[in-house]
Enzyme design. Structure first.
Site, PDB file in Angstrom:
ATOM      1  N   PRO A 275      67.105  83.682 -27.010  1.00 22.62           N
ATOM      2  CA  PRO A 275      66.782  82.373 -26.853  1.00 22.62           C
ATOM      3  C   PRO A 275      67.713  81.597 -26.988  1.00 22.62           C
ATOM      4  CG  PRO A 275      65.601  83.310 -28.625  1.00 22.62           C
ATOM      5  CD  PRO A 275      66.117  84.170 -28.191  1.00 22.62           C
ATOM      6  N   ARG A 277      67.913  77.608 -26.284  1.00 20.24           N
ATOM      7  CA  ARG A 277      67.505  75.979 -25.382  1.00 20.24           C
ATOM      8  C   ARG A 277      65.913  76.248 -26.473  1.00 20.24           C
ATOM      9  NH1 ARG A 277      68.768  73.001 -21.171  1.00 20.24           N
ATOM     10  NH2 ARG A 277      69.111  74.903 -19.779  1.00 20.24           N
ATOM     11  N   TYR A 317      74.286  67.878 -14.876  1.00 22.95           N
ATOM     12  CA  TYR A 317      73.866  68.883 -13.999  1.00 22.95           C
ATOM     13  C   TYR A 317      72.015  67.812 -13.746  1.00 22.95           C
ATOM     14  CZ  TYR A 317      74.831  72.239 -17.712  1.00 22.95           C
ATOM     15  OH  TYR A 317      76.202  73.352 -18.694  1.00 22.95           O
ATOM     16  N   CYS A 343      85.232  56.007 -18.238  1.00 22.05           N
ATOM     17  CA  CYS A 343      85.921  55.712 -17.266  1.00 22.05           C
ATOM     18  C   CYS A 343      85.282  55.919 -16.209  1.00 22.05           C
ATOM     19  CB  CYS A 343      86.943  55.372 -17.906  1.00 22.05           C
ATOM     20  SG  CYS A 343      87.088  54.092 -19.094  1.00 22.05           S
ATOM     21  N   GLU A 344      83.794  57.370 -16.080  1.00 22.23           N
ATOM     22  CA  GLU A 344      83.086  57.488 -14.704  1.00 22.23           C
ATOM     23  C   GLU A 344      81.878  57.268 -14.536  1.00 22.23           C
ATOM     24  OE1 GLU A 344      84.880  60.649 -13.790  1.00 22.23           O
ATOM     25  OE2 GLU A 344      86.411  61.062 -15.533  1.00 22.23           O
ATOM     26  N   TYR A 372      73.124  72.473 -26.232  1.00 25.30           N
ATOM     27  CA  TYR A 372      73.811  71.945 -25.348  1.00 25.30           C
ATOM     28  C   TYR A 372      74.059  71.188 -25.079  1.00 25.30           C
ATOM     29  CZ  TYR A 372      72.311  77.184 -24.226  1.00 25.30           C
ATOM     30  OH  TYR A 372      71.763  77.750 -23.527  1.00 25.30           O
TER      31      TYR A 372
END
Ligand code: LLP
Length: 419
Positions: A275, A277, A317, A343-344, A372
């Site tokens: 495990p 997360r 995601y 800048c996206e 993550y």
């Protein structure tokens, strides 16, 4: 359950006031609660108390050495996927006999490092990798303990990018080839067959795909034993989801454990879990400060000082993360797009999110960012990696400092032909 809660309207991590912490360490910053890490590990481990089980924390979720040391203290093993993670796990004091090495692309050096460290087992993902491990082990007069990671062809996982157990995925040995490859492995002098491994995906919020895959693998173990192959370990991977505040509520570890004990009881194997997360996710937040409130033509933007380079999950995601004000306001509601400075257009943490009104200088906590998060950060736009802070009761420590501009550029070199 985690240890981030309001006290008289101010958000605390355990007994540390996050406003004071932000002033002291600056923003953005990842903040982890040690009590939450320990609690989640114990909930998972206790669910399997009495069973022959190893909980090998998946280092990729959060690999900070202080986090690993915390979990090592609880008795955790480690699931590693690179030589770097192996070094971290050992540096944190995790015993090699509790370390499993997963991943589709182990290099020769990484395999050698695992052999030299005498880890518990290599989870092997292809015939080619098996041959490489055999050769490297024989050259060192060693025998590599292995399990084959079998792809059970069961769909699962919260998002297409984190589903791993379908036959279209790059992971694992194809179901139809499993028995043959075990027969080949048994004939290899450089490997010792120990077990079977699978991992079907991440952020799974339903027991059904787990049960389908684990039942299928039980059948394979029976076939392998009939072939004369001794199977001692069964590694069931990770993947148990966590509540992110939206979407289905994942099963409790006790229910997951009840199902697993039922399915695996007749198999008589040592169970291994990976495990990630479930242990680290809700043990961490990303603390950030509002830079500007911008009234766009169609939307109101909350521009915060954390960006997609610091926490890429929403951009990558479409992940949902709750965003809490660090100081609760007296009311009202505004709809914001919460965005970062990168800048996206995908540098957005939340779209059309209803929140209490905020102003420049206010602090927010992006919740459920312990897994993550920091590990997937980059220095895109030459933004320094975010520092990581570990809280323990009323104390805290910086467990990774914010790099300076000199740190960021230290690995670069100018060729002689440039001025
Ligand atoms: N074992 C293996 C072989 C894995 O590939 C993974 C995760 C785990 C264990 C741990 O899974 P967990 O218990 O954490 O679900 N970056 C994505 C998640 C990628 C998961 C990759 N493999 C995200 O942010 O959602």
């Amino acid at each position: 359950m985690h240890h981030f809660a309001y006290r008289d309207g101010a958000l605390f991590a355990e007994d540390v006031d996050l406003t004071a912490l932000a002033d002291a360490v600056g923003t953005p910053a990842y903040v982890y609660s040690e009590a939450t890490l320990r609690r989640h590990f114990r909930v998972f481990a206790d669910a399997f108390a009495g069973a022959d089980a190893l909980v090998a924390y998946s280092v990729k979720a959060n690999s900070n050495i202080a986090v690993l040391k915390t979990l090592a203290g609880e008795g955790a093993g480690a699931d590693v996927v690179s030589g770097g993670e192996l070094q971290r796990a050992i540096a944190a004091g995790i015993a090699p006999e509790k370390i499993v090495f997963s991943g589709v692309g182990k290099t020769g050096d990484e395999i050698a490092a695992g052999l030299d460290a005498r880890i518990l087992q290599f989870n092997v993902e292809s015939a080619a990798e098996l041959a490489a491990i055999d050769e490297i082990a024989r050259a060192r007069n060693a025998q590599a303990p292995i399990a084959l990671r079998i792809n059970p062809d069961v769909a699962a996982g919260g998002h297409e990018k984190i589903s791993t157990g379908k036959k279209e995925d790059k992971f694992g040995v194809p179901w139809a080839e499993a028995r043959d490859l075990y027969a080949k492995a048994r004939a290899m002098k450089g490997v010792a067959v120990k077990g079977v491994d699978l991992h079907i995906g991440s952020q799974i919020d339903d027991l059904a795909p787990f049960e389908a895959a684990f039942t299928k693998i039980g059948g394979l173990i029976a076939d392998l034993r009939a072939d004369g192959c001794a199977i001692e370990t069964l590694d069931l991977g990770g993947g148990l989801g966590i509540p992110y505040g939206e979407g289905a509520v994942p099963p409790h570890p006790d229910d997951y454990a009840e199902m697993i004990k039922r399915v695996t009881a007749p198999l008589n194997v040592k169970l291994i879990f990976e495990p990630g997360r479930m242990i680290a996710g809700n043990a961490g937040i990303l603390l950030s400060r509002v830079l500007y409130v911008k009234d766009g033509e169609a939307k109101k933007f909350l521009i915060i000082d954390a960006g997609m380079n610091d926490l890429v999950r929403p951009a990558m995601y479409d992940a949902f993360h709750e965003i809490w004000p660090v100081v609760e306001s007296s009311g009202g509601e505004t709809v914001y797009d919460v965005v970062g400075p990168v800048c996206e257009s995908s540098d957005r943490f939340a779209k059309d999110r209803k929140m209490a009104p905020l102003k420049a200088g206010d602090l927010v906590a992006i919740m459920s960012a312990g897994a993550y998060g920091a590990v997937q950060a980059s220095q895109y736009n030459t933004r320094a990696l975010v520092p990581e802070v570990l809280v323990n009761g009323d104390q805290y420590a910086i467990i990774r400092r914010r790099p300076t501009y000199e740190d960021i550029t230290a690995l670069e070199a100018t060729p002689d032909w440039l001025p």
